[in-house]
Design a protein around this motif. Structure first.
Motif, PDB file in Angstrom:
ATOM      1  N   ARG A 104       0.834  -1.299   0.127  1.00 40.48           N
ATOM      2  CA  ARG A 104       0.118   0.224  -0.009  1.00 40.48           C
ATOM      3  C   ARG A 104       0.762   1.308  -0.207  1.00 40.48           C
ATOM      4  O   ARG A 104       0.633   2.251  -0.781  1.00 40.48           O
ATOM      5  CB  ARG A 104      -0.974  -0.054   1.324  1.00 40.48           C
ATOM      6  N   GLN A 105       1.875   1.293   0.843  1.00 40.09           N
ATOM      7  CA  GLN A 105       2.924   2.278   0.824  1.00 40.09           C
ATOM      8  C   GLN A 105       3.432   2.642  -0.420  1.00 40.09           C
ATOM      9  O   GLN A 105       3.565   3.734  -0.912  1.00 40.09           O
ATOM     10  CB  GLN A 105       4.006   2.171   2.156  1.00 40.09           C
ATOM     11  N   ALA A 106       4.002   1.472  -0.810  1.00 35.21           N
ATOM     12  CA  ALA A 106       4.820   1.674  -2.247  1.00 35.21           C
ATOM     13  C   ALA A 106       3.801   2.134  -3.355  1.00 35.21           C
ATOM     14  O   ALA A 106       4.214   3.198  -4.266  1.00 35.21           O
ATOM     15  CB  ALA A 106       5.204   0.274  -2.752  1.00 35.21           C
ATOM     16  N   LEU A 107       2.370   1.613  -3.426  1.00 31.82           N
ATOM     17  CA  LEU A 107       1.542   1.958  -4.623  1.00 31.82           C
ATOM     18  C   LEU A 107       1.206   3.933  -4.460  1.00 31.82           C
ATOM     19  O   LEU A 107       1.020   4.302  -5.358  1.00 31.82           O
ATOM     20  CB  LEU A 107       0.391   1.092  -4.567  1.00 31.82           C
ATOM     21  N   GLN A 108       0.860   3.919  -2.960  1.00 30.04           N
ATOM     22  CA  GLN A 108       0.362   5.364  -2.470  1.00 30.04           C
ATOM     23  C   GLN A 108       1.537   6.217  -3.225  1.00 30.04           C
ATOM     24  O   GLN A 108       1.394   7.470  -3.800  1.00 30.04           O
ATOM     25  CB  GLN A 108      -0.057   5.431  -1.315  1.00 30.04           C
ATOM     26  N   PHE A 109       2.653   5.784  -2.938  1.00 28.82           N
ATOM     27  CA  PHE A 109       3.833   6.643  -3.230  1.00 28.82           C
ATOM     28  C   PHE A 109       4.100   7.053  -4.752  1.00 28.82           C
ATOM     29  O   PHE A 109       4.454   8.087  -5.247  1.00 28.82           O
ATOM     30  CB  PHE A 109       5.008   6.268  -2.429  1.00 28.82           C
ATOM     31  N   LEU A 110       4.258   5.950  -5.443  1.00 30.22           N
ATOM     32  CA  LEU A 110       4.279   5.878  -6.758  1.00 30.22           C
ATOM     33  C   LEU A 110       3.333   6.417  -7.764  1.00 30.22           C
ATOM     34  O   LEU A 110       3.530   7.244  -8.802  1.00 30.22           O
ATOM     35  CB  LEU A 110       4.465   4.408  -7.468  1.00 30.22           C
ATOM     36  N   HIS A 111       2.161   6.536  -7.252  1.00 29.61           N
ATOM     37  CA  HIS A 111       0.939   7.301  -7.701  1.00 29.61           C
ATOM     38  C   HIS A 111       1.073   9.043  -7.290  1.00 29.61           C
ATOM     39  O   HIS A 111       0.681   9.756  -8.006  1.00 29.61           O
ATOM     40  CB  HIS A 111      -0.345   6.816  -7.276  1.00 29.61           C
ATOM     41  N   HIS A 112       1.530   9.180  -6.056  1.00 32.74           N
ATOM     42  CA  HIS A 112       1.573  10.449  -5.764  1.00 32.74           C
ATOM     43  C   HIS A 112       2.809  10.712  -5.055  1.00 32.74           C
ATOM     44  O   HIS A 112       2.891  10.864  -3.912  1.00 32.74           O
ATOM     45  CB  HIS A 112       0.412  10.899  -4.831  1.00 32.74           C
ATOM     46  N   PRO A 113       4.164  10.683  -5.735  1.00 35.18           N
ATOM     47  CA  PRO A 113       5.294  10.904  -5.056  1.00 35.18           C
ATOM     48  C   PRO A 113       5.593  12.471  -4.398  1.00 35.18           C
ATOM     49  O   PRO A 113       5.040  13.326  -5.074  1.00 35.18           O
ATOM     50  CB  PRO A 113       6.418  10.653  -6.089  1.00 35.18           C
ATOM     51  N   THR A 114       6.236  12.538  -3.456  1.00 30.88           N
ATOM     52  CA  THR A 114       6.408  13.902  -2.981  1.00 30.88           C
ATOM     53  C   THR A 114       7.421  14.767  -3.634  1.00 30.88           C
ATOM     54  O   THR A 114       8.346  14.128  -4.265  1.00 30.88           O
ATOM     55  CB  THR A 114       6.919  13.758  -1.596  1.00 30.88           C
ATOM     56  N   PRO A 115       7.428  15.786  -3.714  1.00 26.89           N
ATOM     57  CA  PRO A 115       8.167  16.676  -4.770  1.00 26.89           C
ATOM     58  C   PRO A 115       9.624  16.620  -4.565  1.00 26.89           C
ATOM     59  O   PRO A 115      10.297  16.883  -5.450  1.00 26.89           O
ATOM     60  CB  PRO A 115       7.654  18.240  -4.293  1.00 26.89           C
TER      61      PRO A 115
END
Length: 713
Positions: free
Chosen positions: A182-193
Motif C-alpha cells: 500500500r505504501q509503495a503504490l500510494q507513493f508511486l501514484h503521488h510521489p512527494t516533490p
C-alpha cells in the motif's frame, strides 16, 4: 452483452486497457509526473523548463498568419508570456477574456519576442496547491487524464492491498526500511516533490523495488505451484530394456555421441523411469545434435509398448526430422511390425486417412509432423512421449492440445513389447488411471539465459547440450555494407568453383513490399543473371508445398548451387556442402534468428563463412539496436552468449514466443537488472506454498487474475 452496452465510453476504454478490477487500476503506474506543487515567476524561469505560473490575461485574439491560431498574452507581474493554441474552439476564446486570472502550466520557449508556451494546460487561478506530484498515465482515445486519475484513485482506495508477504519472509533486497505494498503504490501514484526523479524513472526507488519484488513473487508462485501440480500427476514409467530398441539404435548409429549428448540422454531416461510426467526443456546450440537425443528417448517409449509424437513448427523442419528418424529407426521398427507416420496440413486426403489409421491402431509407433499432429481427428492409441521442437514458436493452446492427446489406454498387446507381470498387475500401467499425462520434452536451439530459466521456465527441468559434435567447422562472420554486393557475388563464384553451395537469405516478401526492401524474387533474378550456368533456386513461404519440396530436394542433392530463400530455412535444413551464408538486410533480423541462420553452414569439413549484408538507410547510420545485434554476431558464435545479449537488447519476449500468450510478460521487473529480486522471489515462493497457502493464492490472484494457467504450458 447488455452489460457492455450499459458502459460509458470511458468505462469501455478502461476495459480495453485491461483495467477491470480495483487492483488493476491500483497497479496502473504513471508514465511520468508533473510538478504542480509550486508557482514559479517568469523572471525566475529558464528556457526549456516546464513551469507553472499564475498570470492575468492582457490580450486575447485570433490570428490568421502564418496559420489560424488563438494567441493569448498573460502577465504574472514579473514578465509577460504568449500562449499559442493552434487547435481551439470559439468557446475557448470566450473563456479567456482580458482580465481573467489563470494558473498555467507548460514548457517555456524563449525568442526575440519573449516567452511563449504552445498548448499549455490552464485553469482558473487560486485554490490550494497539490502536495504531491501529479501523475500522467498511459491512456487510449476516449479516456481523459482527469477521468483516469479519478478511476485510479478509486482503485487505490477500494483495492484489497493487505499484505501477502508474510512476516517470516526475508526482507526485500535494496530496502533500508520495509515498504508495504500500500505504501509503495500510494507513493508511486503521488510521489512527494523532493523525490529523486531519476530514482523514479530508472525504477531504483525502494517503492519500485517492493512492486517489482511482488510481481516476481507472483510469477515464481505460479511456476512453482505448476511444477508441484505437474509432479502430482501420473505418467507411464518407461524403463530402457537391456538389448532393447534404445541399445540397438545406439549400436546402429554411424557416429559416436558426444559427452553432452550422453549426459542429457541419461537425464531424460531417468525422468522417463518415474511415474510422474517429465516436463523437460532440451536446449543446445544450432547443430549440437538434439534430434538424436529425442530419437533415443522415443526408442525407450516405443520399446515399452507406447507411442511417441514429435511436432515441429514448419513442414521443412518436420520433414528434416522425419527423414533422419526414418533412417535411424525404420530398419529397427520394421521387424516389430511398426512404422514412423507423417502428418502435415498439406497431405492428400487418402494419404492422411492412411496415416490417421496407423496412429489410431498403434502401428505408427512414432508420429512426426507439424501442428496437424494435434488436430481433433488425430487419435493416438497409447501416447506416452510428446516432443516439441522449437517450442517457443508454438502457441500455448497448441502445446496444451498435444498434452491432451493422452488417451489413457493401455499399451499395445503384441506388435511391440509385451506387458511384464508388473504391468499386468498395476492398473495405472494398464491405463485404468484417468489422470495420465504424456512425458513432455521441449527442444530449443535458442539457449535460454540463466535469469530467464529461473523465472519463466522455473516449472521445467532444463538439460543443456553444451558441446558441438566433432567435425563442425567454425563459421567466420563478416559485416559488409550492401554497397559492396558485387564483391559478395564474386565470393559466391569462388565457392561455386570449388564445388560448394551457397544460401542467400532475404527478409520476408510480405515485409519487403511495405519496407521497400529488395525482395527474394528480385534477388533471385539478379543472381541468376550474374551467375550464368549455375542453377539458382527460390524458396519462400507463399510457394505451394510440392514446389518447396522440389526446390529443397535439388539443393540437398547438390544439383542447385545457390538457394535464395526467406527465413523458411532458419531451422532444420542440413546441407553439409553449403559453405557460405549471405543474409541480406541483416539489420532487419533478430539476433537469435541471425544465429539460427548462421548455423545452416559449417556443417561439413569445408571452411565456412556468414556474410551479414546491412543497409545503413537514408541517414547513413544504423539504429542502436541493429548495431548491437550485428556487433554481437561478429564478436561471438557462442549461442549462450548470443542469448544473453539478445535478452539485454530485446527483453524476454523473443525467447518466450507465445508461451506467455494470455498472461503478461513482466510489466515492472527487468530480468537483466533485478536478479537480486528474482533470487528473493525464488526463496520466498516455497515458504508461502508450504506455510501460507491462503496468502499464496491471494497473491497470485491479485497479480495474475486467473491467467496463471498459461504459465503452465
Amino acid at each position: 452483452m447488455a452489460e457492455t452496452k450499459a458502459l460509458s465510453e470511458p468505462q469501455k476504454a478502461l476495459r480495453k486497457m485491461g483495467l477491470a478490477r480495483d487492483i488493476d487500476l491500483a497497479l496502473h503506474i504513471p508514465l511520468r509526473y508533473e510538478d504542480e506543487t509550486r508557482i514559479v515567476t517568469l523572471r525566475d524561469a529558464r528556457e526549456g523548463d516546464t513551469v507553472q505560473i499564475e498570470a492575468t490575461v492582457t490580450e486575447s485574439q485570433v490570428q490568421y498568419r502564418p496559420r489560424r491560431q488563438l494567441v493569448v498574452t498573460v502577465d504574472d507581474g514579473s514578465d509577460t508570456c504568449v500562449l499559442r493554441f493552434f487547435s481551439f474552439y470559439p468557446s475557448q476564446q470566450k473563456a479567456l477574456p482580458v482580465g481573467t486570472r489563470l494558473r498555467i502550466r507548460g514548457e517555456l520557449k524563449g525568442g526575440f519576442l519573449g516567452w511563449q508556451m504552445v498548448h499549455p494546460t490552464y485553469r482558473a487561478a487560486g485554490g490550494e496547491l497539490p502536495t504531491a506530484l501529479t501523475p500522467v498515465y498511459s491512456t487510449v482515445a476516449g479516456l481523459p487524464q482527469a477521468y483516469l486519475r479519478k478511476a485510479v484513485a478509486g482503485g487505490l482506495e477500494h483495492a484489497d492491498l493487505s499484505e501477502t508477504v508474510p512476516a517470516d519472509a526475508p526482507p526485500v533486497p535494496g530496502q533500508a526500511t520495509a515498504w508495504t505494498l500500500r505504501q509503495a503504490l500510494q507513493f508511486l501514484h503521488h510521489p512527494t516533490p523532493e523525490v529523486s526523479l531519476s530514482a523514479l524513472e530508472d525504477r531504483s526507488h525502494p517503492a519500485w523495488l517492493r512492486l517489482k519484488a511482488e510481481e516476481l513473487l507472483a510469477q515464481q508462485l505460479s511456476q512453482q505451484e505448476s511444477r508441484r501440480a505437474h509432479d502430482a500427476l501420473s505418467a507411464p514409467a518407461l524403463q530402457p530394456k537391456v538389448g532393447g530398441l534404445h541399445e540397438q539404435l545406439l549400436a546402429a548409429l554411424p557416429f559416436q555421441l558426444t559427452r553432452a549428448q550422453r549426459r542429457v540422454g541419461e537425464e531424460i531416461a531417468d525422468n522417463m523411469r518415474r511415474e510422474r510426467p517429465m516436463h523437460r526443456l532440451l536446449q543446445g546450440d544450432v547443430g549440437s545434435g538434439k534430434t538424436i537425443v529425442a530419437a533415443l528417448a522415443a526408442a525407450i517409449a516405443i520399446d515399452a509398448g507406447w507411442q511417441c509424437a514429435l511436432m515441429a513448427p514448419t513442414e521443412i523442419l518436420a520433414e528434416q526430422h522425419f527423414r533422419k528418424l526414418i533412417g535411424w529407426l525404420e530398419p529397427l521398427l520394421a521387424p516389430r511390425g511398426l512404422r514412423v507416420a507423417w502428418l502435415t496440413g498439406s497431405q492428400r486426403k487418402k494419404e492422411r486417412q492412411e496415416m490417421l489409421q496407423l496412429v489410431a491402431s498403434g502401428e505408427a509407433a512414432l508420429v512426426v509432423g507439424t501442428h496437424a499432429v494435434i488436430q481433433e481427428q488425430v487419435q493416438f492409441k497409447s501416447l506416452a512421449l510428446a516432443v516439441i521442437d522449437e517450442q517457443h514458436r508454438f502457441g500455448v493452446e497448441q502445446r496444451l492440445a498435444l498434452r491432451g492427446k493422452m488417451n489413457n489406454r493401455h499399451p499395445r498387446q503384441g506388435g511391440g513389447a509385451e506387458h511384464s507381470g508388473a504391468e499386468a498387475l498395476d492398473p495405472r500401467l494398464r491405463g485404468d488411471d484417468e489422470s495420465w499425462e504424456p512425458h513432455l520434452l521441449m527442444m530449443s536451439a535458442t539457449p535460454i539465459p540463466r535469469t530467464l530459466a529461473m523465472s519463466y521456465y522455473a516449472d521445467l527441468d532444463v538439460s543443456t547440450i553444451d558441446e558441438l559434435p566433432p567435425g563442425r567447422t567454425p563459421v567466420i562472420t563478416k559485416l559488409i555494407s550492401d554497397s559492396r554486393r558485387d564483391e559478395v557475388v564474386e565470393r559466391i563464384r569462388g565457392q561455386l568453383a570449388e564445388g560448394r553451395q551457397v544460401y542467400w537469405v532475404c527478409p520476408l516478401i510480405e515485409e519487403s513490399e511495405t519496407l521497400d526492401l529488395t525482395n527474394a524474387t528480385a534477388t533471385h533474378e539478379q543472381l541468376s543473371a550474374a551467375l550464368p550456368g549455375v542453377m539458382v533456386g527460390l524458396l519462400h513461404s507463399r510457394m505451394p508445398v510440392p514446389e518447396k519440396k522440389a526446390v529443397m530436394s535439388l539443393f540437398t542433392g547438390g544439383q542447385m548451387g545457390v538457394l535464395v530463400s526467406t527465413t523458411v530455412i532458419e531451422v532444420g535444413v542440413d546441407v553439409p556442402n553449403a559453405s557460405l551464408m549471405v543474409i541480406e538486410h541483416a539489420e532487419r533480423f533478430g539476433l537469435s534468428q541471425l544465429h539460427q541462420l548462421r548455423g545452416r553452414v559449417g556443417r561439413g569439413a569445408a571452411a565456412s563463412a556468414c556474410v551479414l549484408l546491412y543497409s545503413a538507410g537514408d541517414n547513413g547510420r544504423l539504429g542502436e539496436t541493429a548495431r548491437a545485434r550485428l556487433k554481437a554476431m561478429a564478436e561471438t558464435s557462442d549461442g549462450f552468449e548470443i542469448a544473453r545479449r539478445d535478452l539485454e537488447i530485446r527483453g524476454p519476449g523473443e525467447f518466450l514466443g507465445a508461451r506467455q500468450s494470455g498472461a503478461p510478460l513482466l510489466r515492472f521487473a527487468d530480468l537483466t537488472l533485478d536478479t537480486a529480486l528474482l533470487e528473493w522471489a525464488r526463496e520466498v515462493a516455497p515458504l508461502l506454498l508450504d506455510r501460507h497457502q491462503a496468502l499464496a493464492e491471494k497473491h497470485v490472484a491479485r497479480w495474475l487474475g486467473g491467467r496463471q494457467d498459461y504459465l503452465k504450458a
